[in-house]
Design a protein around this motif. Structure first.
Motif, PDB file in Angstrom:
ATOM      1  N   GLY A 231       0.808  -1.206   0.000  1.00 44.88           N
ATOM      2  CA  GLY A 231       0.000   0.000   0.000  1.00 44.88           C
ATOM      3  C   GLY A 231       0.843   1.258   0.000  1.00 44.88           C
ATOM      4  O   GLY A 231       2.072   1.222  -0.042  1.00 44.88           O
ATOM      5  N   LEU A 232       0.158   2.388   0.023  1.00 44.91           N
ATOM      6  CA  LEU A 232       0.815   3.688  -0.019  1.00 44.91           C
ATOM      7  C   LEU A 232       1.028   4.223   1.396  1.00 44.91           C
ATOM      8  O   LEU A 232       0.208   4.006   2.302  1.00 44.91           O
ATOM      9  CB  LEU A 232      -0.033   4.684  -0.805  1.00 44.91           C
ATOM     10  CG  LEU A 232      -0.271   4.386  -2.285  1.00 44.91           C
ATOM     11  CD1 LEU A 232      -1.228   5.410  -2.878  1.00 44.91           C
ATOM     12  CD2 LEU A 232       1.021   4.378  -3.050  1.00 44.91           C
ATOM     13  N   SER A 233       2.094   4.967   1.553  1.00 45.50           N
ATOM     14  CA  SER A 233       2.308   5.655   2.832  1.00 45.50           C
ATOM     15  C   SER A 233       1.301   6.800   2.905  1.00 45.50           C
ATOM     16  O   SER A 233       0.743   7.214   1.879  1.00 45.50           O
ATOM     17  CB  SER A 233       3.735   6.181   2.902  1.00 45.50           C
ATOM     18  OG  SER A 233       3.913   7.211   1.965  1.00 45.50           O
ATOM     19  N   PRO A 234       1.035   7.363   4.079  1.00 40.68           N
ATOM     20  CA  PRO A 234       0.081   8.478   4.165  1.00 40.68           C
ATOM     21  C   PRO A 234       0.480   9.659   3.299  1.00 40.68           C
ATOM     22  O   PRO A 234      -0.381  10.301   2.683  1.00 40.68           O
ATOM     23  CB  PRO A 234       0.111   8.854   5.660  1.00 40.68           C
ATOM     24  CG  PRO A 234       0.584   7.629   6.361  1.00 40.68           C
ATOM     25  CD  PRO A 234       1.476   6.909   5.399  1.00 40.68           C
TER      26      PRO A 234
ATOM     27  N   ASP B 246      -1.794  11.046   0.138  1.00 34.33           N
ATOM     28  CA  ASP B 246      -2.200  12.440   0.047  1.00 34.33           C
ATOM     29  C   ASP B 246      -1.795  13.026  -1.310  1.00 34.33           C
ATOM     30  O   ASP B 246      -2.578  13.719  -1.963  1.00 34.33           O
ATOM     31  CB  ASP B 246      -1.585  13.235   1.205  1.00 34.33           C
ATOM     32  CG  ASP B 246      -1.997  14.699   1.159  1.00 34.33           C
ATOM     33  OD1 ASP B 246      -3.224  14.959   1.038  1.00 34.33           O
ATOM     34  OD2 ASP B 246      -1.113  15.579   1.208  1.00 34.33           O
ATOM     35  N   LEU B 247      -0.565  12.728  -1.725  1.00 34.43           N
ATOM     36  CA  LEU B 247      -0.080  13.194  -3.034  1.00 34.43           C
ATOM     37  C   LEU B 247      -0.942  12.634  -4.163  1.00 34.43           C
ATOM     38  O   LEU B 247      -1.321  13.355  -5.095  1.00 34.43           O
ATOM     39  CB  LEU B 247       1.392  12.808  -3.215  1.00 34.43           C
ATOM     40  CG  LEU B 247       2.036  13.204  -4.528  1.00 34.43           C
ATOM     41  CD1 LEU B 247       2.053  14.728  -4.675  1.00 34.43           C
ATOM     42  CD2 LEU B 247       3.436  12.654  -4.630  1.00 34.43           C
TER      43      LEU B 247
ATOM     44  N   ALA C 262      -4.076  11.682  -4.026  1.00 30.93           N
ATOM     45  CA  ALA C 262      -5.400  12.305  -4.002  1.00 30.93           C
ATOM     46  C   ALA C 262      -5.371  13.672  -4.671  1.00 30.93           C
ATOM     47  O   ALA C 262      -6.290  14.037  -5.413  1.00 30.93           O
ATOM     48  CB  ALA C 262      -5.902  12.401  -2.563  1.00 30.93           C
ATOM     49  N   ARG C 263      -4.293  14.470  -4.437  1.00 32.68           N
ATOM     50  CA  ARG C 263      -4.189  15.795  -5.067  1.00 32.68           C
ATOM     51  C   ARG C 263      -4.033  15.667  -6.583  1.00 32.68           C
ATOM     52  O   ARG C 263      -4.645  16.416  -7.349  1.00 32.68           O
ATOM     53  CB  ARG C 263      -3.006  16.572  -4.465  1.00 32.68           C
ATOM     54  CG  ARG C 263      -3.359  17.146  -3.092  1.00 32.68           C
ATOM     55  CD  ARG C 263      -2.286  18.068  -2.587  1.00 32.68           C
ATOM     56  NE  ARG C 263      -1.205  17.226  -2.085  1.00 32.68           N
ATOM     57  CZ  ARG C 263       0.052  17.631  -1.889  1.00 32.68           C
ATOM     58  NH1 ARG C 263       0.390  18.852  -2.173  1.00 32.68           N
ATOM     59  NH2 ARG C 263       0.950  16.815  -1.414  1.00 32.68           N
ATOM     60  N   VAL C 264      -3.223  14.714  -7.031  1.00 29.57           N
ATOM     61  CA  VAL C 264      -3.022  14.502  -8.485  1.00 29.57           C
ATOM     62  C   VAL C 264      -4.305  14.000  -9.125  1.00 29.57           C
ATOM     63  O   VAL C 264      -4.696  14.435 -10.219  1.00 29.57           O
ATOM     64  CB  VAL C 264      -1.849  13.531  -8.735  1.00 29.57           C
ATOM     65  CG1 VAL C 264      -1.787  13.116 -10.197  1.00 29.57           C
ATOM     66  CG2 VAL C 264      -0.539  14.148  -8.299  1.00 29.57           C
ATOM     67  N   ALA C 265      -5.001  13.086  -8.475  1.00 35.75           N
ATOM     68  CA  ALA C 265      -6.230  12.509  -9.033  1.00 35.75           C
ATOM     69  C   ALA C 265      -7.307  13.569  -9.214  1.00 35.75           C
ATOM     70  O   ALA C 265      -8.099  13.502 -10.157  1.00 35.75           O
ATOM     71  CB  ALA C 265      -6.732  11.388  -8.134  1.00 35.75           C
ATOM     72  N   ARG C 266      -7.357  14.574  -8.323  1.00 36.38           N
ATOM     73  CA  ARG C 266      -8.362  15.631  -8.459  1.00 36.38           C
ATOM     74  C   ARG C 266      -8.102  16.501  -9.687  1.00 36.38           C
ATOM     75  O   ARG C 266      -9.018  17.058 -10.262  1.00 36.38           O
ATOM     76  CB  ARG C 266      -8.385  16.495  -7.192  1.00 36.38           C
ATOM     77  CG  ARG C 266      -9.111  15.846  -6.027  1.00 36.38           C
ATOM     78  CD  ARG C 266      -9.363  16.837  -4.907  1.00 36.38           C
ATOM     79  NE  ARG C 266      -8.133  17.343  -4.307  1.00 36.38           N
ATOM     80  CZ  ARG C 266      -7.515  16.798  -3.263  1.00 36.38           C
ATOM     81  NH1 ARG C 266      -8.020  15.718  -2.699  1.00 36.38           N
ATOM     82  NH2 ARG C 266      -6.408  17.315  -2.789  1.00 36.38           N
TER      83      ARG C 266
END
Length: 197
Positions: A6-9, A13-14, A16-20
């Motif tokens: 999995g991904l680190s926190p 977060d990074l 989620a910002r790119v996906a938006r």
């Protein structure tokens, strides 16, 4: 060192910002769909399609294949019959009915492809220069047994129409058709030549 699943926190977060800010390639997939996550499987989601109902099959039974699915090989005569008509329709009808008598004939029966091609070229060009219009080229039907090597039966029968429609013969040949049975049938071709210039 063991790799963490999995991904680190910080990475989440990074992401989620790119996906938006990203524009989806397939607008029909919503952003919260499992495929839009970087952790999703790379395999595409395929909707379930019900299997077609098949007839019962017993051991030892031969499977029936619909004839429409099998491509039917065309004979050279069938391909020539389907070709565009480039001569007078009335003369063509007489020719295919065997009512026109060929003015010259060439028998390639039993020749190899290497020996037959130059002989055919010389014959056709000579007939054209002498003003002949309808000539007969005999190829033979071809034998089924060719020994241990796999060869196509009737190689001359298949190759002669190709030679007649290729340069330099295509410039003097107007129409090629299967001969009437009285002139050789499947083992011969009518070659209708253009008028000399």
């Amino acid at each position: 060192m063991r790799r963490r699943k999995g991904l680190s926190p910080e990475d989440a977060d990074l992401w989620a910002r790119v996906a938006r800010t990203a524009k989806p390639l397939n607008p029909r997939i919503p952003a919260d769909h499992p495929q839009s996550s970087p952790l999703a499987s790379t395999a595409p989601v395929v909707p379930a399609v019900p299997a077609p109902a098949l007839p019962r099959f017993r051991v030892g039974q031969t499977a029936a294949v619909p004839a429409a699915r099998l491509p039917q090989p065309q004979t050279p005569a069938e391909r020539l019959a389907a070709a565009d008509l480039r001569m007078d329709a009335r003369t063509h009808r007489k020719m295919t009915q065997g009512k026109l008598r060929p003015e010259a004939r060439l028998d390639l029966h039993g020749m190899t492809l290497a020996a037959a091609q130059p002989r055919l070229m010389q014959f056709i060009l000579s007939c054209h220069s002498n003003g002949l219009r309808l000539v007969l080229v005999i190829t033979g039907k071809g034998r089924g047994d060719h020994g241990p090597l796999p060869t196509r039966p009737g190689a001359l029968r298949h190759q002669v129409p190709h030679w007649l429609h290729s340069p330099p013969l295509s410039a003097v040949v107007q129409q090629v058709g299967a001969a009437h049975f009285r002139h050789g049938g499947e083992g011969a071709y009518y070659v209708y030549l253009r008028r000399p210039a």
